[in-house]
Design an enzyme around this catalytic site. Sequence first.
Site, short mmCIF file in Angstrom:
data_model
loop_
_atom_site.label_atom_id
_atom_site.label_comp_id
_atom_site.label_asym_id
_atom_site.label_seq_id
_atom_site.Cartn_x
_atom_site.Cartn_y
_atom_site.Cartn_z
CG HIS A 138 35.02 30.27 45.36
ND1 HIS A 138 34.85 31.60 45.63
CD2 HIS A 138 35.40 30.19 44.05
CE1 HIS A 138 35.11 32.31 44.55
NE2 HIS A 138 35.45 31.48 43.58
NE ARG A 139 38.50 32.99 43.73
CZ ARG A 139 38.25 34.28 43.66
NH1 ARG A 139 38.94 35.12 44.42
NH2 ARG A 139 37.33 34.76 42.85
CD GLU A 184 36.94 27.86 41.75
OE1 GLU A 184 36.98 28.51 40.68
OE2 GLU A 184 37.38 28.30 42.84
CG ASP A 192 40.65 30.81 40.00
OD1 ASP A 192 39.61 30.83 39.35
OD2 ASP A 192 40.70 31.06 41.23
CG HIS A 201 40.56 34.95 40.90
ND1 HIS A 201 40.38 36.30 40.68
CD2 HIS A 201 39.41 34.35 40.50
CE1 HIS A 201 39.19 36.51 40.18
NE2 HIS A 201 38.57 35.34 40.05
CD GLU A 238 37.27 30.82 36.79
OE1 GLU A 238 37.29 31.90 36.16
OE2 GLU A 238 36.89 30.72 37.97
CE LYS A 263 40.47 33.91 36.39
NZ LYS A 263 39.11 34.08 36.99
CG ASP A 321 33.62 32.79 49.00
OD1 ASP A 321 33.97 32.13 48.00
OD2 ASP A 321 33.34 34.01 48.95
#
Length: 242
Positions: free
Chosen positions: A6-7, A33, A35, A48, A108, A110, A228
């Site tokens: 995640h990120r 992943e 954003d 993000h 993702e 935004k 995370d």
Amino acid sequence: MKIIAHRGNKRYAPENTMAAFYSAAGYDVDGIEFDLQLTKDLVPVIIHDPTIDRTTNGRGSVSSFTLNELKQFDAGQRFHDSFRGETIPSFKEFLLWASDYSFTLHIELKLQKSNADLLIRETVKDLEHFEMIDRAVISSFQHGYLEQIKSLNPHLETALLTKTPIFRAVKYAEKMSADGIHIRYNIQNSRFFRRWSNKGVPVRAYHVRKPGQLLLCDKLGVSGIITDDPRAMKSAAERILK
């Protein structure tokens, strides 16, 4: 069970930076992943928040700066001084680096108050240019974006992203041109996860941080977790999943 960072490896490196992505790739994760949103000069960049306040030494909205202006801000020092000099990556910068790996890109999109169509078009165009259509999954809380993505390239995998339970989720996903569902692991009755998985809908759970949560997701037929701490979850998966 796919492990998706995640990120990037955001527990040990500043989120959504190349340092976090390098770190995640070092654990041989199944996916990363991140954003996407647009700069003032309409370049997709990886960050993000709608502003740079939390993650950099600057202040202001992402859309108020050009890419070159954003590159002047430090995106690593707030996490730890050892990451001083990290910058906000452009999407193309990430894609060029990711070409040397095989992990899946979980993108993702935004919310864009303006130029949403352009963000969608540029994202698809860059994935096509780097020949990564088959490696990408695009998700968004803005479910209408998914229909536009499919209209541009029907081969791109898409996923609903949700913070709340979904009524008749499979039918809703089909209506919104979504191939899968990304949902917090504990917000919907477990029987729905099994039902979706049994129908062949990829279900990926986010905010999975503990081995017990990982085990629950496995029992529910979840195809991947977005975490995370990919290092801990990779270790837990090897230890407790058969």
